[in-house]
Design a protein around this motif. Structure first.
Motif, PDB file in Angstrom:
ATOM      1  N   THR A 286      13.303  24.144  36.489  1.00 55.83           N
ATOM      2  CA  THR A 286      11.688  24.553  36.082  1.00 55.83           C
ATOM      3  C   THR A 286      12.246  25.390  36.340  1.00 55.83           C
ATOM      4  N   ASN A 287      11.413  26.435  35.260  1.00 62.90           N
ATOM      5  CA  ASN A 287      11.386  27.854  34.932  1.00 62.90           C
ATOM      6  C   ASN A 287      10.295  28.391  35.855  1.00 62.90           C
ATOM      7  N   ILE A 288      10.643  29.535  37.203  1.00 61.07           N
ATOM      8  CA  ILE A 288       9.841  29.451  38.105  1.00 61.07           C
ATOM      9  C   ILE A 288       9.027  30.138  37.267  1.00 61.07           C
ATOM     10  N   THR A 290       7.299  30.297  33.895  1.00 61.27           N
ATOM     11  CA  THR A 290       7.396  29.138  32.682  1.00 61.27           C
ATOM     12  C   THR A 290       6.068  27.931  33.207  1.00 61.27           C
ATOM     13  N   ASN A 291       6.862  27.437  34.518  1.00 60.53           N
ATOM     14  CA  ASN A 291       7.066  26.453  34.704  1.00 60.53           C
ATOM     15  C   ASN A 291       7.205  25.068  33.768  1.00 60.53           C
ATOM     16  N   GLU A 292       8.011  26.045  32.348  1.00 57.04           N
ATOM     17  CA  GLU A 292       8.395  24.192  31.845  1.00 57.04           C
ATOM     18  C   GLU A 292       9.894  23.637  32.040  1.00 57.04           C
ATOM     19  N   GLN A 293       9.883  22.434  31.650  1.00 63.08           N
ATOM     20  CA  GLN A 293      10.783  21.976  33.168  1.00 63.08           C
ATOM     21  C   GLN A 293      11.732  21.262  31.436  1.00 63.08           C
ATOM     22  N   TRP A 511      15.573  29.535  35.917  1.00 65.00           N
ATOM     23  CA  TRP A 511      15.473  28.336  36.354  1.00 65.00           C
ATOM     24  C   TRP A 511      15.754  27.924  37.725  1.00 65.00           C
TER      25      TRP A 511
END
Length: 635
Positions: A286-288, A290-293, A511
């Motif tokens: 999980t990108n710290i 953007t919260n993208e996973q 991440w």
């Protein structure tokens, strides 16, 4: 012989031990786990709760821990937050033999012999437990005894689960102890300002460990490990700080991975099944910012056959001379940290085993009341809303599913590092990709330095980046740095067919990844078997300390993003931030490696370290030792 007749007087013991026992108020000789459970809980009642308390001069009665009998074993909780983790600087040497560890007398200002006599005098005034165990597991089987106050029964139980407990027949027929452990927790308060202290005294006739605290990590576990390392240093072999697992792919290919690293480096996790989301997918990271996973579909994972959890015995008697290391477990029980299991369903197999085990377990730092069922995700809180980072359960290895009970040859030697996030706003050493292939010379350097890494959950908090040193086991060793460095290098020289890899955990650049890197490296490399990589498949890492990475990694048809392997490709990182992180790593290595440059260092080891000091390139390291993972044959 009846139970009433089973006394210590029938056992072959050193004279000073006999003297302690003869003057004690009462001595219980334990020969089974169930006996230790009864002593630990102070009662056979299912709702038993027992307070571990001591009369401390100048303080009065001090409450060290609370022990509850639970339906799946025994649960102990310490009253002090400090006692819930190992203090990495708690080991001292109580003799005058050569060592790079601090001598007791140099630190505390008086000879250890004085404190040893005080310890013996205090033990003589207590009701005691005594039992025998076998240090080094079934294959080494060095006879040992433990002597502890009876109200420290939970500590004795932990030691017996970790190292085994010998029967009365063994105690009275062929028992000849060479290791003695004394437990005297009150001295933590009277002599050491409440700090954890363990003193090793290496004698000609026997080896003694004095445990002045009740957390089993520094003594019942790592203290015994120190004894094994001492034997190996004397005889020229190693006990690696590692888990070992046979990985069986869906296509029945078998690859054995030995995973080393400092505490918190993912040893127990290498034996775990991959954690999955509710829909069955694997959360890679999980990108710290953007919260993208990143999620991965993996219908069927490899089967796992665990060999060792934390200590792998590499004794000469079972080496095959085939270019690999052959290892077996050095323990009878596993001291498993479960801080990453925060809810039901994260690891159903292990949760089921610990909730309804075939025999009682010992839980530490787990919140459970008497006659309840201790659950491994119910962590004791250090303060409201802040769970203890080091909840543990001790599991006898014999009840672990599919455990391997024989020596196995190792194909891949992995090294784990806890890494912080790395971003342009805060450059760190968190630049390590999902996994890296290391030339053997770099594999040796990483073991000499062995970073403890980011937010280590197993030890008392330390500031900044710190090292566990040679082989990641230096905090438990008692000899000389350079001797262990030479043993590690000799081991690598004798195993030129073993691949070396490096795996981060917790973060890859920006991440958050937990332990996904080593789980996915395990899946990918096992599926490849020990097939070599063509040079065209490899990329030289931007930082030479990180060896090679791969141009592309595909697992069951799904390709993992390149930026998880070459972290400077992440927009949150970039080349400049990556280079700052590489410099942090380089400076850390430079500071840690200086101490190994002594006249006793292996000449090849000196060459490898000098190569680093001269800012050698990756190809320079490859010329110094074999790099078995590269296929140099012509097409």
């Amino acid at each position: 012989m009846s139970k009433e007749e089973m006394t210590w007087k029938n056992i072959k013991l050193p004279e000073q031990v006999r003297n302690i026992l003869s003057k004690s108020k009462k001595v219980s000789v334990a020969t089974s786990i169930n006996e230790l459970i009864e002593i630990a809980c102070g009662s056979s009642a299912p709702d038993a709760q027992f307070k571990v308390e001591y009369d401390v001069p100048g303080i009065g009665k001090y409450h060290e821990a609370t022990v509850n009998r639970v339906r799946n074993g025994v649960c102990a909780n310490y009253t002090e937050i400090y006692m819930r983790r190992r203090d990495p600087n708690c080991t001292f040497i109580g003799d005058q033999e050569p060592t790079d560890k601090p001598y007791f007398e140099d630190v505390f200002g008086y000879p250890f012999e004085k404190l040893a006599e005080e310890t013996f005098a205090w033990l003589q005034e207590q009701e005691l437990i005594m039992f025998g165990f076998m240090a080094g597991g079934d294959f080494l089987g060095k006879h040992a005894i433990a002597i502890a106050p009876a109200n420290a029964g939970f500590f004795a139980l932990g030691l017996a689960l970790l190292q085994g407990i010998v029967s009365w027949d063994v105690l009275t027929t062929k028992f000849d102890p060479k290791l003695i452990m004394y437990v005297a927790p009150v001295f933590r308060h009277t002599h050491f300002n409440k700090k954890q202290v363990v003193v090793h005294r290496r004698g000609k006739e026997y080896y003694e460990i004095f445990s002045y605290n009740l957390y089993p990590g520094p003594s019942a576990k790592k203290g015994v490990y120190g004894y094994l390392l001492h034997l190996g240093e004397q005889e020229g072999w190693l006990t690696t700080h590692s888990s070992t697992v046979q990985v069986i792919t869906p296509y029945d290919n078998v690859v054995t991975i030995l995973h080393e690293g400092a505490s918190g480096g993912g040893k127990s996790e290498m034996l775990e099944s991959i954690h999955r989301e509710e829909d069955g997918r694997i959360l890679v990271g999980t990108n710290i910012q953007t919260n993208e996973q990143i999620l991965l579909e993996l219908p069927r994972a490899c089967a796992l056959r665990p060999v060792s959890d934390d200590m792998a015995l590499c004794h000469p008697s079972f080496q095959r001379g085939d270019g690999k290391i052959t290892v077996t477990d050095a323990e009878k029980g596993w001291f498993i940290r479960v801080n990453h299991i925060g809810r039901y369903g994260m690891d159903l197999t292990f949760e089921a085993l610990t909730a309804q085990p075939p025999e009682p377990l010992l839980f530490l730092n787990i919140n459970a009341v008497p006659n309840s069922r201790a659950m491994i995700w119910e962590h004791t809180e250090d303060e409201p809303g802040v769970p203890c980072p080091n909840p543990r359960v001790i599991v006898p290895r014999r009840i672990m599913p599919h455990v391997v009970n024989k020596p196995v040859p190792v194909d891949i030697r992995s090294f784990g590092v806890r890494t912080p996030p790395c971003t342009k706003e805060k450059p760190t050493y968190g630049i390590i990709g999902m996994f890296h292939l290391l030339p053997s010379a770099l594999g040796w350097l990483w073991r000499l330095v062995a970073p403890r890494g980011h937010e280590n959950p197993s030890i008392v908090k330390t500031e900044g980046m710190s090292s566990e040193g040679v082989g990641s086991y230096w905090p438990f060793a008692t000899g000389k740095y350079v001797h262990h460095a030479n043993l590690l290098l000799d081991q690598i020289l004798a195993s030129p067919r073993v691949y070396h890899i490096l795996c981060p955990n917790q973060h890859i650049g920006a991440w958050k990844v937990g332990f996904a890197p080593q789980w996915l490296a395990r899946e990918y490399l096992a599926r490849r078997g020990i097939a070599r990589f063509k040079p065209t498949q490899l990329v030289n890492s931007r930082c030479p300390l990180l060896g090679h990475t791969l141009k592309m990694v595909r697992i069951e048809g799904e390709i993992l993003p390149n930026f998880l392997f070459e972290t400077y490709l992440q927009p949150e990182v970039g080349e400049d931030t990556y280079d700052e992180g590489a410099e942090i790593l380089h400076n850390f290595f430079r500071n840690e490696l200086k101490k190994y440059l002594t006249p006793d260092l292996h000449p090849l080891g000196k060459t490898i370290i000098e190569c680093f000091m001269d800012r050698g390139f990756l190809n320079d390291y490859m010329t110094l030792l074999p790099t078995p993972y590269i296929d140099t044959s012509q097409d």
